[in-house]
Design an enzyme around this catalytic site. Sequence first.
Site, PDB file in Angstrom:
ATOM      1  CG  ASN A 435     -27.686 -37.788  31.727  1.00 47.15           C
ATOM      2  OD1 ASN A 435     -27.607 -36.845  30.940  1.00 47.15           O
ATOM      3  ND2 ASN A 435     -27.005 -37.813  32.856  1.00 47.15           N
ATOM      4  N   GLY A 486     -33.866 -22.390  45.807  1.00 43.97           N
ATOM      5  CA  GLY A 486     -34.436 -21.157  46.344  1.00 43.97           C
ATOM      6  C   GLY A 486     -35.541 -20.580  45.471  1.00 43.97           C
TER       7      GLY A 486
END
Length: 555
Positions: A435, A486
């Site tokens: 943002n 991951g």
Amino acid sequence: MGEEGGGRSCGTTRELQKLKQQALEYYRENDVPRRLEELLNSTFYLQPADVYGHLANCFSKLAKPPTIYKVVGKNVLDGLGLPTLQVEIFCTIQNFPKSICSVVISTHFEVHENALPELVEAEEVERADAVSTAVRWVNETITEELRGIEPSNQAGVDQVLRIFFENKVQEDKERKELEKSLEDSTVPVPSPLTQPPPPPLPPDKKKGQKQGRRDTFTEKPILPPEPDEHVLCGSMAIGAVSLAVAKTGAMLDGNPLYLNIALLKHHQPPPPKTETKRGHNGGKRGQQQIIGKMSHLGCLTINYDTIEQPLLLIQGICANLGLELGRNLHLAINCAAHELMDYSKGKYEVMMGTYKNAAEMVDLYVDLINKFPSIIALIDPFRKEDSEPWDSIYDALGARCYLIAGTASKSISKLLEDGNIGVLKYSGLIIKHTNQTTMSDLVEITNLMDSKKHIAVFGSTEGESSDDSLVDLAVGLGVRFIKLGGLSRGERVTKYNRLLTIEEELVQNGTLGFTEEHTFFYLNEEAEKAAVAGELPEPLELIFPTEVLEESTRT
């Protein structure tokens, strides 16, 4: 007509003569003829192409530094095929506009698996609106505001972006106030006989509930979740442009992005000592394949009967790979307590059908750390609304592992606005570049965390792209850990590869030092005293001393 045309001709001639005179004075002041003569003498035996090349280099030194020509925003897709924002920077270099680089920012939207179709559709509309608004901001106002600014002036660029965003916030506030006033004027006044429904009664205390330490937290009603912080539609334009300008400045200087970020942070007092951790790779292959569902975060989702089972599975995998837990590999548990709370029962559901109150959760975490000392961090062990449990677990485990607030923390802009990062009792925070967060904001928040001796963890959002800039940001800001998820999908593996490349560069430069043991520093007074007394080994360090930083800017 002839006299008028003749007057214009004379005027044009005088202007040309004036320009020639100014050029002659410029050449004399800068001693250009002598420079050219020396250059021609030194290149007498070179080919004409080489001579022209040397001449070009000579004149390039007299050229103005690159300035921003335009900023272009585009709607692109992230790693999940969802829309996000790309920003491309064009600079004026020797009077010609040239594309320098582009970046892709991750959105703040979470990806909910198994969500209701209507919720998914509503979020898709919101996401599309946020990206299209950001593209419009970049291509209209922001590109005009930044034209002519040198990309090396990061503070100046971020200030322009900050003012622009504040104006947008004010416009949004005024628009909402106007809409509310219009709604109030059209809503009929309720009849005095109409009474509002009575508030719901608090849940009755169960019969036979024991008194004591275990139930101290459940005696009070469970606080409802706090509403999400308002995110202004289009705000991702601010963070994306700030990052793109930082990357542009680094490329024009011939530096890696992480070094320019370190320079930006170093030149804002106090100069921090940054830290990182060496990665370990290698090992044996051929372990037994584990079958389970892979989530969008790259996590293997498996069924288990006890909380210890996944950790025992990891232990077995590490043994097969020849890695020692607690030495070659350490664990951090993302507890995600906000997802475990069952508000109807006022307890955390740690497993299917297994509920625990706050005090029991503290006991669970303490028992887990006792059994698995290789766990060095717990992320979001409680909700941000549960301040007392945070105090309790910090007192119990604060000297043995990091207690990190991720979702339990506020946004960077809110933390800087409040000027207080110690709302809860934790060891550190997960910070993200999303943002309206600029490079200057990242420097300010990490400096504030350094001054409070809090651990900084730089994290990625769920909607990622193949842009690996956040790895450079993490290294340049000197955070202790980076949270990437991951090893699945190209956009995540790209970041791990970038991390390994930076590590190799720093090792070759002699900038990175290692220790094999992981140590905790300044988690509490006892740990600090032990470090001062020399009872703990030195931590890993990523050092950018003053002379190194200044030399890098000169070269």
